[in-house]
Design a protein around this motif. Structure first.
Motif, mmCIF file in Angstrom:
data_model
loop_
_atom_site.group_PDB
_atom_site.id
_atom_site.type_symbol
_atom_site.label_atom_id
_atom_site.label_comp_id
_atom_site.label_asym_id
_atom_site.label_seq_id
_atom_site.Cartn_x
_atom_site.Cartn_y
_atom_site.Cartn_z
ATOM 1 N N GLN A 1 111.509 36.649 -18.313
ATOM 2 C CA GLN A 1 110.696 35.519 -17.874
ATOM 3 C C GLN A 1 109.353 35.984 -17.332
ATOM 4 O O GLN A 1 108.299 35.426 -17.658
ATOM 5 C CB GLN A 1 111.450 34.727 -16.801
ATOM 6 C CG GLN A 1 110.758 33.460 -16.348
ATOM 7 C CD GLN A 1 111.556 32.722 -15.295
ATOM 8 O OE1 GLN A 1 111.891 33.275 -14.260
ATOM 9 N NE2 GLN A 1 111.859 31.463 -15.563
ATOM 10 N N SER A 2 109.368 37.035 -16.530
ATOM 11 C CA SER A 2 108.135 37.552 -15.939
ATOM 12 C C SER A 2 107.187 38.095 -17.007
ATOM 13 O O SER A 2 105.981 37.807 -16.992
ATOM 14 C CB SER A 2 108.474 38.653 -14.932
ATOM 15 O OG SER A 2 107.304 39.240 -14.421
ATOM 16 N N LEU A 3 107.722 38.849 -17.953
ATOM 17 C CA LEU A 3 106.882 39.439 -18.999
ATOM 18 C C LEU A 3 106.324 38.379 -19.946
ATOM 19 O O LEU A 3 105.185 38.499 -20.412
ATOM 20 C CB LEU A 3 107.685 40.478 -19.789
ATOM 21 C CG LEU A 3 108.059 41.752 -19.006
ATOM 22 C CD1 LEU A 3 109.034 42.604 -19.803
ATOM 23 C CD2 LEU A 3 106.799 42.547 -18.659
ATOM 24 N N SER A 4 107.123 37.326 -20.205
ATOM 25 C CA SER A 4 106.629 36.259 -21.078
ATOM 26 C C SER A 4 105.481 35.509 -20.408
ATOM 27 O O SER A 4 104.499 35.128 -21.070
ATOM 28 C CB SER A 4 107.756 35.295 -21.451
ATOM 29 O OG SER A 4 108.259 34.628 -20.302
ATOM 30 N N LYS A 5 105.566 35.347 -19.101
ATOM 31 C CA LYS A 5 104.477 34.682 -18.381
ATOM 32 C C LYS A 5 103.220 35.555 -18.368
ATOM 33 O O LYS A 5 102.102 35.050 -18.505
ATOM 34 C CB LYS A 5 104.919 34.359 -16.955
ATOM 35 C CG LYS A 5 105.933 33.238 -16.871
ATOM 36 C CD LYS A 5 106.362 32.974 -15.437
ATOM 37 C CE LYS A 5 107.390 31.841 -15.368
ATOM 38 N NZ LYS A 5 107.853 31.594 -13.986
ATOM 39 N N GLU A 6 103.419 36.865 -18.200
ATOM 40 C CA GLU A 6 102.270 37.767 -18.225
ATOM 41 C C GLU A 6 101.587 37.756 -19.591
ATOM 42 O O GLU A 6 100.357 37.787 -19.681
ATOM 43 C CB GLU A 6 102.728 39.189 -17.884
ATOM 44 C CG GLU A 6 103.119 39.380 -16.424
ATOM 45 C CD GLU A 6 103.599 40.798 -16.150
ATOM 46 O OE1 GLU A 6 103.402 41.667 -17.030
ATOM 47 O OE2 GLU A 6 104.167 41.023 -15.067
ATOM 48 N N LYS A 7 102.393 37.720 -20.657
ATOM 49 C CA LYS A 7 101.829 37.728 -22.003
ATOM 50 C C LYS A 7 101.065 36.436 -22.280
ATOM 51 O O LYS A 7 99.983 36.465 -22.872
ATOM 52 C CB LYS A 7 102.951 37.908 -23.029
ATOM 53 C CG LYS A 7 102.444 38.151 -24.447
ATOM 54 C CD LYS A 7 103.567 38.578 -25.371
ATOM 55 C CE LYS A 7 103.019 38.880 -26.769
ATOM 56 N NZ LYS A 7 104.086 39.339 -27.700
ATOM 57 N N ILE A 8 101.602 35.318 -21.810
ATOM 58 C CA ILE A 8 100.917 34.035 -21.993
ATOM 59 C C ILE A 8 99.621 34.014 -21.199
ATOM 60 O O ILE A 8 98.589 33.512 -21.661
ATOM 61 C CB ILE A 8 101.851 32.876 -21.586
ATOM 62 C CG1 ILE A 8 102.911 32.640 -22.646
ATOM 63 C CG2 ILE A 8 101.065 31.591 -21.344
ATOM 64 C CD1 ILE A 8 102.371 32.171 -23.984
ATOM 65 N N LYS A 9 99.658 34.570 -19.999
ATOM 66 C CA LYS A 9 98.443 34.619 -19.173
ATOM 67 C C LYS A 9 97.374 35.470 -19.846
ATOM 68 O O LYS A 9 96.178 35.125 -19.832
ATOM 69 C CB LYS A 9 98.779 35.177 -17.796
ATOM 70 C CG LYS A 9 97.595 35.178 -16.837
ATOM 71 C CD LYS A 9 98.005 35.683 -15.462
ATOM 72 C CE LYS A 9 96.809 35.651 -14.507
ATOM 73 N NZ LYS A 9 97.188 36.138 -13.149
ATOM 74 N N SER A 10 97.786 36.577 -20.446
ATOM 75 C CA SER A 10 96.844 37.443 -21.155
ATOM 76 C C SER A 10 96.243 36.721 -22.346
ATOM 77 O O SER A 10 95.029 36.817 -22.612
ATOM 78 C CB SER A 10 97.565 38.718 -21.616
ATOM 79 O OG SER A 10 96.705 39.532 -22.371
ATOM 80 N N LEU A 11 97.081 35.964 -23.077
ATOM 81 C CA LEU A 11 96.584 35.198 -24.222
ATOM 82 C C LEU A 11 95.585 34.144 -23.778
ATOM 83 O O LEU A 11 94.540 33.948 -24.429
ATOM 84 C CB LEU A 11 97.762 34.546 -24.960
ATOM 85 C CG LEU A 11 97.406 33.624 -26.141
ATOM 86 C CD1 LEU A 11 96.619 34.368 -27.202
ATOM 87 C CD2 LEU A 11 98.678 32.996 -26.727
ATOM 88 N N ALA A 12 95.871 33.472 -22.681
ATOM 89 C CA ALA A 12 94.937 32.468 -22.155
ATOM 90 C C ALA A 12 93.606 33.109 -21.806
ATOM 91 O O ALA A 12 92.531 32.540 -22.049
ATOM 92 C CB ALA A 12 95.543 31.780 -20.939
#
Length: 638
Positions: free
Chosen positions: A497-508
């Motif tokens: 969950q934490s890594l998926s949020k980090e990846k989405i934040k990076s994409l944004a």
């Protein structure tokens, strides 16, 4: 005044107190909210008054559960005790300071009024009537004690009373209202895309090394609470009622006592006409007028109509002279004495009080006295309960002696003729299943030094409803850190969950950088396979878009000239939003005269904005008042 107070406690305050004291239990269960600390170690001293660990733990749990209720269940793994404890402690300090200030400055509400409020609360009623057993059972299930609950209610009322004084005295200017209206009626146009972290959840890979590293850094997060199982014996007053009989004389005597109790607690609904004695109307003239009015009533005149026309008590005159229901101690002695001698529907002769001459009519009585036949089963049970009290107390004393002298529960069990029962696992903050063992005093005794480490029976624990128990340790399960294998799946889910949020934040961040570098939103959408959502002229209170997104959009700076404003922000769920604010439009008032309906609507809107500003200012002033109390107080953190 009485009518105003009754409406207050039956309205916002009653709902507030029930919510404050019971709602967290209804939502999350008593086990999630009460921690029992037998030592009651103080954590802070406020002007000599101690606040202990148990109060702090309770405040922390309530704060956590309130945050989870607002944000969503996904926050349960994020919101920790450490996160909310500082604010919870400061809030407890503020509450205690406000309580002390209220008492020092003679703000008061009688315990009789609090008891009356409790009786009128629907949550404590069965079939529309207050039930003492239901009241005690509900509080006991929620870890509260019936004997201390009224005082908690009173303390909360005093604090709310003072708080309400600040909220009701704020004021606002015409220019402030105008500016607030302009901001409130503003509309914005924007484009946005929401990047879902769950969409890439299955794409995230978590290695064994990452799991082990997380475990090593957070070992204490996987520590279990110490637990224990107890054996226990219960003694219940109902055991001593078998074989008891009730004579007719005892029944009649109890019925007379009950009627006396009902009469003492009864309220009467009165209507009256008041004729004042003043400089412009002497005593003789007032007496003449009141006698004339009484004669009219005797001849069939309507007291309500006469009160509306002649009574000097303008508050009740507008209601046909009605004063509503009230018990003893509300009116001056002469008025009360006359009212309580009237039969229902009777009208008194004129009487004189310090306020002038009154004609009083008794409109109704509540509660009405019931017949002996209708109360017979209840009265028999009450008589048996009283008769059982002595043998119950004798048995209780003998049980206390046996529990103290015995090395186990065998001899006390033989004396009671009862079987030894065994609980489920108990922790300090999670009592065992069942209403008997859910009382906080049970966990407090179970984790006491004498039981936990001394190997002794507990003292007899007296509960409400004529019940008591004695317990003994059966098995102790010490606190331990779970092995990594036991928590591997839990850690993997957290990391994923934490890594998926980090990846989405990076994409944004990448998308935002492209937009700021001059890329069109269509080009960005094509590159990342996204679809922009267009929103035109939306206002703050509209529901077509998520409130969290609208809130963030209305925080953003107004676009400079015709250049859109691009930004990113996170939602409570962990999803990321990329937005492009295109236009900000201010509400304009139409030129020319307003129609009557438009003027009425505008006036009502102004009133709402005025109230909003006044409440906001009152809240800020109350916060400043609390800060001043802290500055002046002697606060010792232990």
């Amino acid at each position: 005044m009485l009518d105003k107070f009754r409406k207050l406690i039956q309205g916002w305050l009653g709902k507030t107190l029930v919510t404050l004291l019971l709602l967290p239990f209804a939502l999350f269960g008593v086990s999630s909210i009460f921690q029992v600390n037998p030592n009651k170690k103080p954590v802070v001293e406020v002007n000599g008054v101690e606040i202990d660990e148990r109060e702090l733990r309770r405040a922390v749990e309530i704060s956590k559960q309130n945050m989870i209720a607002r944000i969503g269940e996904q926050a349960s793994s994020i919101v920790t005790n450490e996160m909310v404890q500082p604010a919870a402690l400061e809030n407890l300090i503020s509450q205690e300071l406000v309580r002390q200030f209220a008492e020092d400055n003679k703000l008061n509400v009688s315990m009789d009024a609090i008891h009356k409020m409790i009786v009128e609360m629907e949550v404590f009623q069965v079939d529309g009537k207050f039930s003492q057993s239901h009241f005690e059972e509900l509080l006991r299930r929620n870890g509260l004690r019936p004997e201390t609950f009224p005082q908690k209610m009173r303390d909360e009322f005093l604090q709310r009373q003072l708080n309400n004084g600040y909220h009701s005295t704020g004021f606002s200017t015409a220019s402030e209202i105008k500016n607030l209206k302009s901001l409130y009626n503003q509309s914005r146009s924007f484009s946005y895309v929401e990047l879902q972290s769950d969409a890439i959840f299955n794409q995230i890979e978590v290695s064994e090394e990452q799991i082990q590293s997380y475990y090593d850094k957070n070992r204490e997060a996987f520590r279990t609470q110490e637990q224990l199982v107890v054996d226990y014996l219960e003694i219940n007053k109902s055991q001593f009622k078998g074989g008891l009989s009730v004579t007719d004389d005892e029944l009649e005597q109890r019925y007379r006592e009950k009627l006396q109790e009902i009469e003492e607690s009864q309220e009467r609904s009165a209507s009256h006409i008041l004729i004042e004695i003043s400089d412009s109307r002497g005593k003789a003239e007032a007496k003449k007028l009141v006698d004339e009015l009484y004669t009219k009533i005797e001849n069939g005149g309507d007291l309500a109509l006469l009160a509306a026309e002649f009574s000097d008590d303008k508050g009740s005159a507008a209601k046909g002279g009605s004063l509503g229901f009230a018990g003893r101690g509300v009116y001056v002695d002469e008025f009360e004495e006359t009212l309580f001698t009237l039969g229902e529907g009777d009208v008194s002769e004129p009487i004189l009080t310090e306020f002038g001459y009154h004609i009083i009519k008794l409109e109704g009585i509540q509660p009405q006295a019931e017949s002996l036949a209708s109360m017979k089963s209840q009265l028999i049970e009450e008589i048996k309960d009283a008769k059982a009290d002595l043998p119950y107390q004798d048995a209780l004393e003998e049980l206390k002696n046996l529990a103290y002298e015995s090395s186990d529960l065998a001899e006390p069990a033989a004396y009671l003729g009862s079987e030894i029962q065994t609980s489920t696992k108990i922790t300090r903050n999670m009592p065992a299943d069942g209403t008997l063992l859910s009382d906080p005093a049970v966990a407090e005794a179970a984790f006491s030094e004498e039981v936990l480490n001394g190997g002794n029976n507990s003292d007899v624990i007296e509960l409400s409803d004529g019940r008591a128990l004695v317990l003994r340790l059966n098995k102790y399960f010490p606190s331990k850190v779970k092995a990594v294998a036991e928590v591997k799946l839990e850690i993997k889910a957290k990391l994923t969950q934490s890594l998926s949020k980090e990846k989405i934040k990076s994409l944004a961040g990448e998308i935002l950088a492209s937009l700021k570098d001059g890329a069109s939103k269509d080009a960005v959408a094509k590159q990342h396979e996204l679809e922009w959502l267009e929103v035109e002229n939306i206002k703050r209170d509209e529901s077509s878009v998520s409130p969290n997104i609208i809130s963030e959009i209305f925080k953003q700076a107004k676009p400079v000239e015709t250049k859109p404003y691009a930004s990113t922000f996170a939602l409570p769920s962990g999803n990321q939003v990329v937005s492009i604010l295109v236009q900000v439009s201010s509400d304009t008032t139409p030129d020319g005269e307003l129609s009557q309906s438009e003027a009425t609507s505008a006036s009502a809107a102004d009133l709402q904005f005025n109230r909003f500003l006044e409440n906001q200012k009152g809240a800020l002033e109350f916060q400043s008042f609390q800060a001043w109390l802290k500055d002046e107080a002697k606060i010792e953190r232990l």
